[in-house]
Design a protein around this motif. Structure first.
Motif, PDB file in Angstrom:
ATOM      1  N   MET A 181       0.805  -1.222   0.000  1.00 52.88           N
ATOM      2  CA  MET A 181       0.000   0.000   0.000  1.00 52.88           C
ATOM      3  C   MET A 181       0.840   1.274   0.000  1.00 52.88           C
ATOM      4  SD  MET A 181      -3.026  -0.912  -0.465  1.00 52.88           S
ATOM      5  CE  MET A 181      -3.803   0.674  -0.241  1.00 52.88           C
ATOM      6  N   SER A 182       2.097   1.208   0.419  1.00 51.89           N
ATOM      7  CA  SER A 182       2.933   2.406   0.319  1.00 51.89           C
ATOM      8  C   SER A 182       3.158   2.771  -1.145  1.00 51.89           C
ATOM      9  CB  SER A 182       4.266   2.198   1.044  1.00 51.89           C
ATOM     10  OG  SER A 182       4.994   1.126   0.473  1.00 51.89           O
ATOM     11  N   ALA A 183       3.318   1.773  -1.997  1.00 50.91           N
ATOM     12  CA  ALA A 183       3.455   2.047  -3.433  1.00 50.91           C
ATOM     13  C   ALA A 183       2.162   2.601  -4.010  1.00 50.91           C
ATOM     14  CB  ALA A 183       3.867   0.773  -4.170  1.00 50.91           C
ATOM     15  N   VAL A 184       1.035   2.052  -3.567  1.00 50.45           N
ATOM     16  CA  VAL A 184      -0.261   2.588  -3.999  1.00 50.45           C
ATOM     17  C   VAL A 184      -0.384   4.054  -3.612  1.00 50.45           C
ATOM     18  CG1 VAL A 184      -2.763   2.459  -3.646  1.00 50.45           C
ATOM     19  CG2 VAL A 184      -1.431   0.358  -3.917  1.00 50.45           C
ATOM     20  N   GLN A 185       0.001   4.367  -2.368  1.00 50.68           N
ATOM     21  CA  GLN A 185      -0.116   5.740  -1.882  1.00 50.68           C
ATOM     22  C   GLN A 185       0.749   6.708  -2.695  1.00 50.68           C
ATOM     23  OE1 GLN A 185      -2.091   7.096   0.135  1.00 50.68           O
ATOM     24  NE2 GLN A 185      -1.166   9.046   0.747  1.00 50.68           N
ATOM     25  N   LEU A 186       1.981   6.298  -2.987  1.00 49.80           N
ATOM     26  CA  LEU A 186       2.863   7.171  -3.759  1.00 49.80           C
ATOM     27  C   LEU A 186       2.313   7.407  -5.168  1.00 49.80           C
ATOM     28  CD1 LEU A 186       6.418   5.898  -2.720  1.00 49.80           C
ATOM     29  CD2 LEU A 186       5.245   7.984  -1.985  1.00 49.80           C
ATOM     30  N   CYS A 187       1.758   6.368  -5.773  1.00 49.49           N
ATOM     31  CA  CYS A 187       1.159   6.536  -7.107  1.00 49.49           C
ATOM     32  C   CYS A 187      -0.074   7.432  -7.036  1.00 49.49           C
ATOM     33  CB  CYS A 187       0.791   5.174  -7.687  1.00 49.49           C
ATOM     34  SG  CYS A 187       2.198   4.139  -8.165  1.00 49.49           S
ATOM     35  N   ARG A 188      -0.891   7.236  -6.019  1.00 49.27           N
ATOM     36  CA  ARG A 188      -2.100   8.045  -5.866  1.00 49.27           C
ATOM     37  C   ARG A 188      -1.761   9.522  -5.690  1.00 49.27           C
ATOM     38  NH1 ARG A 188      -5.216  10.505  -2.301  1.00 49.27           N
ATOM     39  NH2 ARG A 188      -3.724  10.140  -0.622  1.00 49.27           N
ATOM     40  N   GLU A 189      -0.755   9.802  -4.848  1.00 51.44           N
ATOM     41  CA  GLU A 189      -0.373  11.191  -4.603  1.00 51.44           C
ATOM     42  C   GLU A 189       0.100  11.883  -5.876  1.00 51.44           C
ATOM     43  OE1 GLU A 189       1.184  10.621   0.028  1.00 51.44           O
ATOM     44  OE2 GLU A 189       2.633  10.807  -1.627  1.00 51.44           O
ATOM     45  N   ARG A 190       0.675  11.126  -6.781  1.00 51.61           N
ATOM     46  CA  ARG A 190       1.226  11.693  -8.009  1.00 51.61           C
ATOM     47  C   ARG A 190       0.268  11.586  -9.185  1.00 51.61           C
ATOM     48  NH1 ARG A 190       4.568  10.241  -4.430  1.00 51.61           N
ATOM     49  NH2 ARG A 190       6.678  11.077  -4.195  1.00 51.61           N
ATOM     50  N   GLY A 191      -0.908  11.029  -8.945  1.00 51.03           N
ATOM     51  CA  GLY A 191      -1.896  10.898 -10.010  1.00 51.03           C
ATOM     52  C   GLY A 191      -1.483   9.920 -11.094  1.00 51.03           C
ATOM     53  N   LEU A 192      -0.746   8.865 -10.695  1.00 56.91           N
ATOM     54  CA  LEU A 192      -0.226   7.895 -11.663  1.00 56.91           C
ATOM     55  C   LEU A 192      -1.051   6.625 -11.679  1.00 56.91           C
ATOM     56  CD1 LEU A 192       3.589   8.207 -10.821  1.00 56.91           C
ATOM     57  CD2 LEU A 192       2.380   9.248 -12.750  1.00 56.91           C
ATOM     58  N   ALA A 193      -1.311   6.107 -12.858  1.00 60.67           N
ATOM     59  CA  ALA A 193      -1.930   4.793 -12.980  1.00 60.67           C
ATOM     60  C   ALA A 193      -0.930   3.732 -12.532  1.00 60.67           C
ATOM     61  CB  ALA A 193      -2.353   4.543 -14.420  1.00 60.67           C
ATOM     62  N   PHE A 194      -1.441   2.594 -12.048  1.00 60.64           N
ATOM     63  CA  PHE A 194      -0.554   1.529 -11.597  1.00 60.64           C
ATOM     64  C   PHE A 194      -1.240   0.179 -11.738  1.00 60.64           C
ATOM     65  CE2 PHE A 194      -3.030   2.897  -7.925  1.00 60.64           C
ATOM     66  CZ  PHE A 194      -3.425   1.694  -7.338  1.00 60.64           C
ATOM     67  N   VAL A 195      -0.422  -0.865 -11.724  1.00 62.91           N
ATOM     68  CA  VAL A 195      -0.907  -2.241 -11.680  1.00 62.91           C
ATOM     69  C   VAL A 195      -0.964  -2.659 -10.219  1.00 62.91           C
ATOM     70  CG1 VAL A 195      -0.442  -4.640 -12.314  1.00 62.91           C
ATOM     71  CG2 VAL A 195       0.100  -2.794 -13.923  1.00 62.91           C
ATOM     72  N   GLY A 196      -2.077  -3.233  -9.801  1.00 62.89           N
ATOM     73  CA  GLY A 196      -2.178  -3.758  -8.441  1.00 62.89           C
ATOM     74  C   GLY A 196      -1.572  -5.146  -8.402  1.00 62.89           C
TER      75      GLY A 196
END
Length: 292
Positions: A97-112
Protein backbone atom coordinates in the motif's frame (compact mmCIF):
# COMPACT_ATOMS: atom_id res chain seq x y z
CA UNK A 1 -5.40 -12.85 -24.18
CA UNK A 2 -2.08 -11.22 -23.39
CA UNK A 3 1.04 -12.90 -22.05
CA UNK A 4 3.22 -11.29 -19.43
CA UNK A 5 6.58 -12.29 -17.98
CA UNK A 6 6.24 -11.74 -14.25
CA UNK A 7 8.97 -10.24 -12.07
CA UNK A 8 11.91 -12.49 -11.26
CA UNK A 9 11.26 -14.07 -7.87
CA UNK A 10 14.71 -15.60 -7.45
CA UNK A 11 18.22 -14.21 -6.98
CA UNK A 12 20.44 -14.71 -10.02
CA UNK A 13 23.86 -13.27 -10.86
CA UNK A 14 23.76 -9.95 -12.68
CA UNK A 15 24.93 -11.25 -16.06
CA UNK A 16 22.43 -14.10 -15.96
CA UNK A 17 19.59 -11.65 -15.30
CA UNK A 18 20.63 -9.36 -18.14
CA UNK A 19 21.06 -12.27 -20.57
CA UNK A 20 17.66 -13.68 -19.58
CA UNK A 21 15.78 -10.44 -20.24
CA UNK A 22 17.63 -9.67 -23.44
CA UNK A 23 16.54 -13.08 -24.69
CA UNK A 24 12.98 -12.43 -23.46
CA UNK A 25 12.83 -9.32 -25.66
CA UNK A 26 12.48 -11.70 -28.61
CA UNK A 27 9.79 -13.93 -27.10
CA UNK A 28 6.06 -13.58 -27.99
CA UNK A 29 5.17 -11.59 -24.87
CA UNK A 30 2.99 -8.52 -24.47
CA UNK A 31 4.43 -7.27 -21.17
CA UNK A 32 7.58 -7.74 -19.10
CA UNK A 33 7.73 -6.94 -15.40
CA UNK A 34 11.10 -5.87 -14.02
CA UNK A 35 12.37 -5.32 -10.50
CA UNK A 36 13.06 -6.90 -7.13
CA UNK A 37 9.89 -7.92 -5.29
CA UNK A 38 11.26 -10.25 -2.60
CA UNK A 39 14.38 -9.00 -0.79
CA UNK A 40 16.09 -5.60 -0.80
CA UNK A 41 19.45 -7.25 -0.02
CA UNK A 42 19.47 -8.68 -3.53
CA UNK A 43 21.51 -5.95 -5.16
CA UNK A 44 23.07 -7.58 -8.19
CA UNK A 45 20.92 -5.02 -10.01
CA UNK A 46 20.13 -1.75 -8.29
CA UNK A 47 17.30 0.64 -9.05
CA UNK A 48 19.27 2.47 -11.75
CA UNK A 49 20.10 -0.86 -13.39
CA UNK A 50 16.46 -1.92 -13.54
CA UNK A 51 15.56 1.45 -15.04
CA UNK A 52 18.31 1.15 -17.64
CA UNK A 53 17.14 -2.37 -18.50
CA UNK A 54 13.58 -1.10 -18.82
CA UNK A 55 14.73 1.51 -21.34
CA UNK A 56 16.59 -1.15 -23.30
CA UNK A 57 13.66 -3.59 -23.38
CA UNK A 58 11.15 -0.90 -24.29
CA UNK A 59 12.66 -0.92 -27.78
CA UNK A 60 11.16 -4.40 -28.27
CA UNK A 61 7.68 -2.85 -28.33
CA UNK A 62 6.53 -4.70 -25.22
CA UNK A 63 4.89 -2.99 -22.27
CA UNK A 64 7.47 -2.65 -19.50
CA UNK A 65 6.24 -2.55 -15.91
CA UNK A 66 8.43 -1.83 -12.86
CA UNK A 67 7.57 -4.06 -9.89
CA UNK A 68 8.03 -3.00 -6.27
CA UNK A 69 8.91 -4.86 -3.09
CA UNK A 70 6.12 -6.75 -1.37
CA UNK A 71 7.52 -6.01 2.10
CA UNK A 72 9.30 -2.75 2.94
CA UNK A 73 11.27 -2.57 6.18
CA UNK A 74 13.62 0.43 5.96
CA UNK A 75 13.71 4.08 4.93
CA UNK A 76 16.25 3.23 2.22
CA UNK A 77 13.73 0.85 0.65
CA UNK A 78 11.12 3.61 0.66
CA UNK A 79 13.60 5.86 -1.14
CA UNK A 80 14.16 3.22 -3.83
CA UNK A 81 10.40 2.88 -4.15
CA UNK A 82 10.03 6.61 -4.74
CA UNK A 83 12.62 6.46 -7.53
CA UNK A 84 10.69 3.68 -9.22
CA UNK A 85 7.37 5.51 -8.94
CA UNK A 86 8.90 8.74 -10.23
CA UNK A 87 10.65 7.10 -13.20
CA UNK A 88 8.61 9.30 -15.54
CA UNK A 89 7.90 6.71 -18.22
CA UNK A 90 6.97 3.20 -17.11
CA UNK A 91 3.93 1.81 -15.35
CA UNK A 92 4.53 0.54 -11.81
CA UNK A 93 3.25 -2.66 -10.23
CA UNK A 94 2.39 -1.71 -6.63
CA UNK A 95 2.91 -4.69 -4.35
CA UNK A 96 2.11 -2.95 -1.09
CA UNK A 97 0.00 0.00 0.00
CA UNK A 98 2.93 2.41 0.32
CA UNK A 99 3.46 2.05 -3.43
CA UNK A 100 -0.26 2.59 -4.00
CA UNK A 101 -0.12 5.74 -1.88
CA UNK A 102 2.86 7.17 -3.76
CA UNK A 103 1.16 6.54 -7.11
CA UNK A 104 -2.10 8.05 -5.87
CA UNK A 105 -0.37 11.19 -4.60
CA UNK A 106 1.23 11.69 -8.01
CA UNK A 107 -1.90 10.90 -10.01
CA UNK A 108 -0.23 7.90 -11.66
CA UNK A 109 -1.93 4.79 -12.98
CA UNK A 110 -0.55 1.53 -11.60
CA UNK A 111 -0.91 -2.24 -11.68
CA UNK A 112 -2.18 -3.76 -8.44
CA UNK A 113 0.19 -6.60 -7.54
CA UNK A 114 -0.87 -10.02 -6.23
CA UNK A 115 0.02 -9.10 -2.63
CA UNK A 116 -2.54 -6.28 -2.27
CA UNK A 117 -5.26 -8.58 -0.88
CA UNK A 118 -8.34 -7.55 -2.86
CA UNK A 119 -11.26 -9.69 -1.71
CA UNK A 120 -14.37 -7.61 -2.40
CA UNK A 121 -15.84 -5.05 -4.76
CA UNK A 122 -15.40 -2.19 -2.29
CA UNK A 123 -11.65 -2.71 -2.03
CA UNK A 124 -11.48 -3.04 -5.81
CA UNK A 125 -13.39 0.21 -6.30
CA UNK A 126 -11.18 2.13 -3.87
CA UNK A 127 -8.01 0.97 -5.61
CA UNK A 128 -9.45 1.85 -9.01
CA UNK A 129 -10.24 5.32 -7.68
CA UNK A 130 -6.59 5.55 -6.63
CA UNK A 131 -5.49 4.78 -10.20
CA UNK A 132 -5.32 1.00 -10.51
CA UNK A 133 -5.72 0.01 -14.16
CA UNK A 134 -4.92 -3.71 -13.84
CA UNK A 135 -5.19 -6.18 -10.97
CA UNK A 136 -2.99 -9.24 -10.63
CA UNK A 137 -5.08 -11.72 -8.66
CA UNK A 138 -3.65 -13.06 -5.42
CA UNK A 139 -2.59 -16.68 -5.58
CA UNK A 140 -5.53 -17.89 -3.47
CA UNK A 141 -8.14 -15.96 -5.43
CA UNK A 142 -9.94 -18.45 -7.65
CA UNK A 143 -12.79 -18.48 -10.11
CA UNK A 144 -15.54 -18.04 -7.50
CA UNK A 145 -13.99 -14.80 -6.24
CA UNK A 146 -13.45 -13.54 -9.79
CA UNK A 147 -17.12 -14.10 -10.64
CA UNK A 148 -18.20 -12.52 -7.33
CA UNK A 149 -16.01 -9.44 -7.85
CA UNK A 150 -17.35 -8.95 -11.33
CA UNK A 151 -20.98 -9.41 -10.30
CA UNK A 152 -20.67 -7.09 -7.27
CA UNK A 153 -18.82 -4.41 -9.23
CA UNK A 154 -21.22 -4.43 -12.18
CA UNK A 155 -24.24 -4.41 -9.84
CA UNK A 156 -22.89 -1.16 -8.37
CA UNK A 157 -22.40 0.33 -11.82
CA UNK A 158 -18.61 0.00 -11.74
CA UNK A 159 -16.11 -1.47 -14.17
CA UNK A 160 -13.69 -4.28 -13.38
CA UNK A 161 -10.12 -3.39 -14.39
CA UNK A 162 -7.99 -5.62 -16.57
CA UNK A 163 -7.38 -8.88 -14.68
CA UNK A 164 -4.11 -10.81 -14.69
CA UNK A 165 -3.43 -14.22 -13.16
CA UNK A 166 -0.33 -16.30 -12.48
CA UNK A 167 -0.75 -19.02 -15.09
CA UNK A 168 2.67 -20.65 -14.71
CA UNK A 169 5.17 -20.86 -11.86
CA UNK A 170 5.55 -21.64 -8.18
CA UNK A 171 2.97 -19.72 -6.22
CA UNK A 172 4.32 -17.26 -3.60
CA UNK A 173 2.41 -18.16 -0.43
CA UNK A 174 3.90 -15.99 2.33
CA UNK A 175 6.46 -13.30 3.16
CA UNK A 176 8.26 -12.69 6.44
CA UNK A 177 10.65 -10.15 7.94
CA UNK A 178 12.87 -13.16 8.67
CA UNK A 179 14.88 -14.92 5.98
CA UNK A 180 13.98 -18.58 5.65
CA UNK A 181 17.02 -19.35 3.51
CA UNK A 182 19.41 -17.84 6.10
CA UNK A 183 17.65 -19.79 8.82
CA UNK A 184 18.02 -23.02 6.84
CA UNK A 185 21.80 -22.50 6.80
CA UNK A 186 21.86 -21.33 10.45
CA UNK A 187 23.22 -17.88 9.66
CA UNK A 188 21.92 -14.42 10.54
CA UNK A 189 19.84 -12.58 7.96
CA UNK A 190 22.37 -9.71 7.80
CA UNK A 191 25.21 -12.21 7.31
CA UNK A 192 23.41 -14.48 4.88
CA UNK A 193 26.26 -14.53 2.37
CA UNK A 194 23.62 -14.28 -0.37
CA UNK A 195 22.89 -18.00 -0.16
CA UNK A 196 19.91 -17.50 -2.47
CA UNK A 197 22.38 -17.25 -5.36
CA UNK A 198 23.06 -20.96 -4.89
CA UNK A 199 19.39 -21.81 -5.53
CA UNK A 200 18.21 -20.31 -8.84
CA UNK A 201 14.74 -21.89 -8.48
CA UNK A 202 14.51 -21.75 -4.70
CA UNK A 203 15.50 -24.21 -1.97
CA UNK A 204 13.25 -27.32 -1.65
CA UNK A 205 11.80 -27.91 1.81
CA UNK A 206 10.68 -31.34 3.03
CA UNK A 207 8.64 -32.43 6.03
CA UNK A 208 10.22 -34.27 8.97
CA UNK A 209 9.13 -37.46 7.22
CA UNK A 210 11.11 -36.47 4.12
CA UNK A 211 8.12 -35.66 1.94
CA UNK A 212 8.52 -32.73 -0.50
CA UNK A 213 6.49 -29.83 0.87
CA UNK A 214 7.37 -26.20 0.04
CA UNK A 215 10.07 -24.05 -1.58
CA UNK A 216 12.16 -21.54 0.37
CA UNK A 217 13.13 -18.33 -1.43
CA UNK A 218 14.71 -15.86 0.98
CA UNK A 219 11.94 -14.17 2.98
CA UNK A 220 9.37 -15.79 0.71
CA UNK A 221 7.75 -19.21 0.94
CA UNK A 222 6.49 -20.74 -2.30
CA UNK A 223 4.54 -23.83 -3.14
CA UNK A 224 6.57 -26.89 -4.13
CA UNK A 225 4.93 -27.43 -7.50
CA UNK A 226 5.16 -25.36 -10.64
CA UNK A 227 1.48 -24.62 -11.19
CA UNK A 228 0.08 -24.71 -14.71
CA UNK A 229 -3.23 -23.14 -15.72
CA UNK A 230 -2.75 -24.03 -19.36
CA UNK A 231 -5.63 -26.54 -19.46
CA UNK A 232 -7.92 -23.91 -17.92
CA UNK A 233 -7.38 -21.32 -20.69
CA UNK A 234 -10.98 -21.47 -22.01
CA UNK A 235 -12.30 -21.12 -18.48
CA UNK A 236 -9.95 -18.22 -17.73
CA UNK A 237 -11.03 -16.46 -20.91
CA UNK A 238 -14.71 -16.95 -20.04
CA UNK A 239 -14.06 -15.51 -16.56
CA UNK A 240 -12.67 -12.33 -18.11
CA UNK A 241 -8.99 -12.94 -17.37
CA UNK A 242 -7.12 -10.86 -19.92
CA UNK A 243 -3.46 -11.37 -19.00
CA UNK A 244 -1.64 -14.63 -18.27
CA UNK A 245 1.43 -14.16 -16.08
CA UNK A 246 4.30 -16.60 -16.59
CA UNK A 247 6.80 -16.53 -13.73
CA UNK A 248 10.49 -16.79 -14.70
CA UNK A 249 12.34 -20.03 -14.05
CA UNK A 250 16.01 -20.88 -14.46
CA UNK A 251 15.69 -23.24 -17.42
CA UNK A 252 13.27 -23.70 -20.30
CA UNK A 253 11.42 -20.41 -19.98
CA UNK A 254 11.30 -19.70 -23.70
CA UNK A 255 9.58 -23.05 -24.27
CA UNK A 256 6.99 -22.16 -21.60
CA UNK A 257 6.26 -18.82 -23.26
CA UNK A 258 5.92 -20.31 -26.73
CA UNK A 259 3.66 -23.08 -25.41
CA UNK A 260 1.20 -20.57 -23.99
CA UNK A 261 1.51 -18.34 -27.05
CA UNK A 262 0.58 -21.17 -29.41
CA UNK A 263 -2.38 -22.11 -27.21
CA UNK A 264 -3.81 -18.59 -27.13
CA UNK A 265 -3.34 -18.22 -30.89
CA UNK A 266 -5.17 -21.48 -31.50
CA UNK A 267 -7.77 -20.71 -28.81
CA UNK A 268 -7.36 -24.21 -27.38
CA UNK A 269 -6.57 -25.61 -23.92
CA UNK A 270 -3.14 -27.07 -23.22
CA UNK A 271 -2.33 -30.52 -21.90
CA UNK A 272 -1.19 -30.36 -18.29
CA UNK A 273 2.60 -30.09 -17.86
CA UNK A 274 2.92 -28.66 -14.35
CA UNK A 275 0.67 -29.08 -11.33
CA UNK A 276 -2.95 -28.09 -11.04
CA UNK A 277 -3.67 -24.85 -9.19
CA UNK A 278 -6.15 -25.94 -6.56
CA UNK A 279 -6.84 -22.34 -5.56
CA UNK A 280 -8.43 -21.60 -8.91
CA UNK A 281 -10.82 -24.51 -8.35
CA UNK A 282 -11.63 -23.48 -4.78
CA UNK A 283 -9.83 -26.33 -3.02
CA UNK A 284 -6.43 -26.71 -1.31
CA UNK A 285 -3.76 -27.16 -3.94
CA UNK A 286 -2.41 -30.34 -2.38
CA UNK A 287 -5.84 -32.02 -2.74
CA UNK A 288 -5.28 -32.20 -6.50
CA UNK A 289 -2.83 -34.52 -8.30
CA UNK A 290 0.34 -33.07 -9.77
CA UNK A 291 -0.43 -34.51 -13.20
CA UNK A 292 -3.52 -35.73 -14.96
Amino acid sequence: MKLSLGPLQYFWPRERVLAFYRAAAGWPLDAIYLGETVCSKRRELRTRDWLALAEELAASGKQIVLSTLALLEAESELGALRRLVENGRFLVEANDMSAVQLCRERGLAFVGGPTLNVYNARALRLLCEDGMCRLVLGVEQGRELVHALRAQTEAEGGTVPELEIIAWGRLPLAYSARCFTARAFDVAKDQCGFRCLEHPDGLPLATREGQPFLTINGIQIQGREVCDLGPELPELRAAGIEVLRLSPQAEGMEDVVRRFHEAREADTPLPRVGARNGYWHGVPGMDLPVAE
